[in-house]
Design a protein around this motif. Sequence first.
Motif, PDB file in Angstrom:
ATOM      1  N   ILE A 199       0.842  -1.206   0.000  1.00 41.74           N
ATOM      2  CA  ILE A 199       0.000   0.000   0.000  1.00 41.74           C
ATOM      3  C   ILE A 199       0.870   1.247   0.000  1.00 41.74           C
ATOM      4  N   ALA A 200       1.927   1.217   0.813  1.00 40.22           N
ATOM      5  CA  ALA A 200       2.836   2.367   0.902  1.00 40.22           C
ATOM      6  C   ALA A 200       4.228   1.867   1.266  1.00 40.22           C
ATOM      7  N   ILE A 201       5.253   2.575   0.782  1.00 40.21           N
ATOM      8  CA  ILE A 201       6.648   2.228   1.079  1.00 40.21           C
ATOM      9  C   ILE A 201       7.373   3.495   1.542  1.00 40.21           C
ATOM     10  N   PHE A 202       8.067   3.370   2.678  1.00 38.98           N
ATOM     11  CA  PHE A 202       8.871   4.471   3.221  1.00 38.98           C
ATOM     12  C   PHE A 202      10.327   4.000   3.242  1.00 38.98           C
ATOM     13  N   ARG A 203      11.213   4.742   2.582  1.00 37.35           N
ATOM     14  CA  ARG A 203      12.592   4.313   2.393  1.00 37.35           C
ATOM     15  C   ARG A 203      13.525   4.875   3.467  1.00 37.35           C
ATOM     16  N   GLU A 204      14.485   4.023   3.887  1.00 38.25           N
ATOM     17  CA  GLU A 204      15.593   4.421   4.771  1.00 38.25           C
ATOM     18  C   GLU A 204      15.095   5.190   6.009  1.00 38.25           C
ATOM     19  N   ILE A 205      14.221   4.551   6.745  1.00 36.71           N
ATOM     20  CA  ILE A 205      13.703   5.173   7.977  1.00 36.71           C
ATOM     21  C   ILE A 205      14.640   4.833   9.134  1.00 36.71           C
ATOM     22  N   ARG A 211      17.764  -1.394  16.200  1.00 39.81           N
ATOM     23  CA  ARG A 211      18.649  -0.352  15.700  1.00 39.81           C
ATOM     24  C   ARG A 211      19.010  -0.563  14.226  1.00 39.81           C
ATOM     25  N   GLY A 212      18.984   0.500  13.462  1.00 41.04           N
ATOM     26  CA  GLY A 212      19.368   0.435  12.061  1.00 41.04           C
ATOM     27  C   GLY A 212      18.470   1.289  11.191  1.00 41.04           C
ATOM     28  N   ARG A 213      18.666   1.184   9.890  1.00 41.68           N
ATOM     29  CA  ARG A 213      17.809   1.874   8.915  1.00 41.68           C
ATOM     30  C   ARG A 213      17.046   0.823   8.125  1.00 41.68           C
ATOM     31  N   TYR A 214      15.732   1.003   8.034  1.00 44.16           N
ATOM     32  CA  TYR A 214      14.866   0.002   7.419  1.00 44.16           C
ATOM     33  C   TYR A 214      13.933   0.658   6.403  1.00 44.16           C
ATOM     34  N   ASP A 215      13.582  -0.134   5.369  1.00 46.66           N
ATOM     35  CA  ASP A 215      12.487   0.243   4.480  1.00 46.66           C
ATOM     36  C   ASP A 215      11.198  -0.322   5.068  1.00 46.66           C
ATOM     37  N   ILE A 216      10.180   0.507   5.215  1.00 44.83           N
ATOM     38  CA  ILE A 216       8.903   0.065   5.780  1.00 44.83           C
ATOM     39  C   ILE A 216       7.901  -0.103   4.648  1.00 44.83           C
ATOM     40  N   LYS A 217       7.428  -1.343   4.485  1.00 45.35           N
ATOM     41  CA  LYS A 217       6.427  -1.651   3.462  1.00 45.35           C
ATOM     42  C   LYS A 217       5.130  -2.055   4.159  1.00 45.35           C
ATOM     43  N   ILE A 218       4.058  -1.361   3.841  1.00 40.80           N
ATOM     44  CA  ILE A 218       2.772  -1.602   4.503  1.00 40.80           C
ATOM     45  C   ILE A 218       1.849  -2.349   3.544  1.00 40.80           C
ATOM     46  N   PHE A 219       1.358  -3.529   4.018  1.00 42.19           N
ATOM     47  CA  PHE A 219       0.397  -4.325   3.258  1.00 42.19           C
ATOM     48  C   PHE A 219      -0.945  -4.310   3.999  1.00 42.19           C
ATOM     49  N   PHE A 223       2.872  -5.458   8.021  1.00 36.93           N
ATOM     50  CA  PHE A 223       3.853  -4.523   7.481  1.00 36.93           C
ATOM     51  C   PHE A 223       5.244  -5.117   7.672  1.00 36.93           C
ATOM     52  N   GLN A 224       6.138  -4.733   6.812  1.00 41.26           N
ATOM     53  CA  GLN A 224       7.456  -5.355   6.748  1.00 41.26           C
ATOM     54  C   GLN A 224       8.546  -4.330   7.008  1.00 41.26           C
ATOM     55  N   LEU A 225       9.508  -4.717   7.864  1.00 41.26           N
ATOM     56  CA  LEU A 225      10.724  -3.926   8.062  1.00 41.26           C
ATOM     57  C   LEU A 225      11.846  -4.638   7.316  1.00 41.26           C
ATOM     58  N   ASN A 278      12.876  13.492  11.366  1.00 40.41           N
ATOM     59  CA  ASN A 278      13.080  14.939  11.436  1.00 40.41           C
ATOM     60  C   ASN A 278      11.774  15.625  11.042  1.00 40.41           C
ATOM     61  N   GLN A 279      11.434  16.668  11.763  1.00 40.33           N
ATOM     62  CA  GLN A 279      10.172  17.353  11.480  1.00 40.33           C
ATOM     63  C   GLN A 279      10.178  18.002  10.098  1.00 40.33           C
ATOM     64  N   GLU A 280      11.371  18.277   9.581  1.00 41.93           N
ATOM     65  CA  GLU A 280      11.448  18.949   8.279  1.00 41.93           C
ATOM     66  C   GLU A 280      11.261  17.973   7.115  1.00 41.93           C
ATOM     67  N   ASP A 281      11.462  16.656   7.363  1.00 41.54           N
ATOM     68  CA  ASP A 281      11.353  15.678   6.274  1.00 41.54           C
ATOM     69  C   ASP A 281       9.898  15.547   5.817  1.00 41.54           C
ATOM     70  N   GLU A 282       9.686  15.657   4.522  1.00 42.79           N
ATOM     71  CA  GLU A 282       8.340  15.547   3.960  1.00 42.79           C
ATOM     72  C   GLU A 282       8.311  14.495   2.862  1.00 42.79           C
ATOM     73  N   THR A 283       7.138  13.955   2.593  1.00 39.26           N
ATOM     74  CA  THR A 283       6.969  12.945   1.557  1.00 39.26           C
ATOM     75  C   THR A 283       5.564  13.048   0.970  1.00 39.26           C
ATOM     76  N   SER A 284       5.378  12.431  -0.188  1.00 40.80           N
ATOM     77  CA  SER A 284       4.047  12.360  -0.804  1.00 40.80           C
ATOM     78  C   SER A 284       3.862  10.953  -1.358  1.00 40.80           C
ATOM     79  N   ILE A 285       2.681  10.350  -1.113  1.00 40.60           N
ATOM     80  CA  ILE A 285       2.402   8.962  -1.492  1.00 40.60           C
ATOM     81  C   ILE A 285       1.038   8.905  -2.174  1.00 40.60           C
TER      82      ILE A 285
END
Length: 732
Positions: A199-205, A211-219, A223-225, A278-285
């Motif tokens: 449904i949605a993918i968020f990269r390098e969260i 601990r670490g950086r993960y891609d979050i995929k929502i089904f 949801f998958q890390l 970060n509060q400044e980070d923005e995205t559009s999906i």
Amino acid sequence: MDFLEYSDISAEIKGCMTPGKLKMTDQNIIFKNSKTGKVEQVPASEFDVVNFQNFAGSWGIRLFLKNGTLHRFVGFKDSEKEKIAKFFSSTYKMEMLERELSMKGWNWGTAKFTGSVLSFDIGQSTAFEIPLNHVSQCTAGKNEITMEFHQNDDAPVSLMEMRFFIPSNELAGDVDPVEAFQQRVMDKASVINVSGDAIAIFREIHCLTPRGRYDIKIFNTFFQLHGKTFDYKIPMTTVLRLFILPHKDNRQMFFVVSLDPPIKQGQTRYHFLVLLFNQEDETSIELPFTEEEIKEKYEGKLEKELSGPTYEVLGKIMKNIINRKLTGPGAFVGHFGTPAISCSFKAAAGLLYPLERGFIYIHKPPIHIRFEEIASVNFARGGGNTRSFDFEIELKSGTVHTFSSIEKEEYGKLFDFITTKKLNIKNRGKTDKTSYKDDFGDSDDEAAPDPYLQTVKAEAKARDVADDDDDDESTDEDFNPNQDESDVAEEYDSNHSSSSEEDEEGGSEGEKKEKKHKKEKKEKKKTKTVSEKPRKRKEKKEKDENRPKRAATAFMLWLNENREKIKSENEGIKVTEIAKKGGELWREMKDKSEWEAKANKDKERYNKEMTEYKASGGGTTEKKPKKPSAKKPTTKKQPSSPVKIDESKIKSKEYIDDTDSSEDEKEGGKKESDSEEKKPVKKSSDESKGNKRKKESDDEKEEKKKSKQESDDEDEEIEETPPSSEADDESD
């Protein structure tokens, strides 16, 4: 009979009997997990079959739903069976029959699939049942099926796997029974298969836990890390709560997901996912749904295109897909204007957030504490640091969480928050040395005294008393009725420091041993001596009897008038509690105009009298002239001709004893007989403190005589420092 409620009932959750509360209403059955606080509702319209079932030591209800799900609730007494049966009959129009189990212990029988339940029957009775949603994997062999189960960390004993053997003589037709069996199990098993688009993918969260950086995929159902090393698939049903909390620096945001059961990484369990944005980070999906699907599935709460800060977009999607409330910071605002309190838990620093229904600590490890779990809270002094304090939370289970190193400025806000939420406050000193029961008896009341302030005041008072006792002891020990001059003057003698230093360098080993012996004696006696620079005690200001009496406040005027009335209405009240009780009554009083008028009148009286008092010369304090030093000036005898002085022979008067003075008089030309009384010498400061110096040994005397004879041979006249001004007068 509108509803039935039971407080000590257990529900079967993943093979473990979990305690909680059960409530039966006309619309649904509600179970609240005591451990996690999760509430599960079973609608009455979904009921298919309900039975009584005998469990070890008690009775239970077996509730089978139309969608094939099985629920079991255990912990009912025999006396409650009839009442429950009548409730189901009248409310749900369902008859409750007792379900009998097979006790034969045979290991062959018939496997039946009913909805999401696999039952193993022996004859007409069931031996056991397996909810297929507990199955994590199912593999097939030649004539064998192996089922693996999800593990529950809370269960004392867990079922790992189960195997069924299907004999070859049962194989018939073109359908393979083993494959058919496996397919029936996998259709209802809780196995996550990645199929379809996300449904949605968020990269390098940025993820703090794990601990670490993960891609979050929502089904739809999970949801998958996806990280570089680890990959987690988390079912939506395991999500308990969602939190979105601002960091104390107001530049970052925490997104916290509470999980039950937790995800695993080796032997480590993660009950929380903590994501940092970060509060400044923005995205559009853009969501892969049509407008009709969005309206039908999510009731118009989601839009096809979402844009904004990343944490807001993620929170909105998770909230609507999982159908969980998104919890934000409560009304609490700390001393520094943020909803978070900086503190430490064990060895790690973090942030504590007081919420509307609990506390959450971020981040190592994340802890969520609900108010209903809390038995009491405690404010304790930090270890030796007056600038901070500890906040302890004791749970009903007996566990104590201690959040330390909280800045003292946060105390007032946190204390007000605790009293507003009506949590039980249990105050005790960290070392339990003193208990202030009178001060902290009603800490739940908002009008109760400030416990931290009372503790500090009491300890300070105890220190002041101890200091006064020390001053009194030192004054008594220093007193010497035979002393003419103050020992302070002797200590600050003009030649004291230089002469004593030289004497220490040139002194014999015997003198050093003698000093050491005296020091040990002092320690045994445990006496206190005056320091080199004695403290000056503050002089109390003399009270001016002519000064006008201060104006009283409206409250004090009212309290003085009603003091006896309060005593009579509250028998046995302590004197210290009268003012507190009066304060409560004063706050409840609506009309205070009478006493405020009296207070204003008294204030006018005070201002008038004070003006007259100052006009008459009162209130002006003259500076007292400084007292002359107790030290008497020492006058040196001027020699008729300049004399060369050997400084190594000069000694301070505190090292001159009776024997030395008599020998000096003989060698200086004053020929006196040995039987003549020796000249009295002023006692040193050490002698004034009760430590008389012993006479030197014969060997030391001989050495001194030799040194004096050598000086006579050289015909050098030595001037000796007079012990005091009195000695000068006598020599003249």
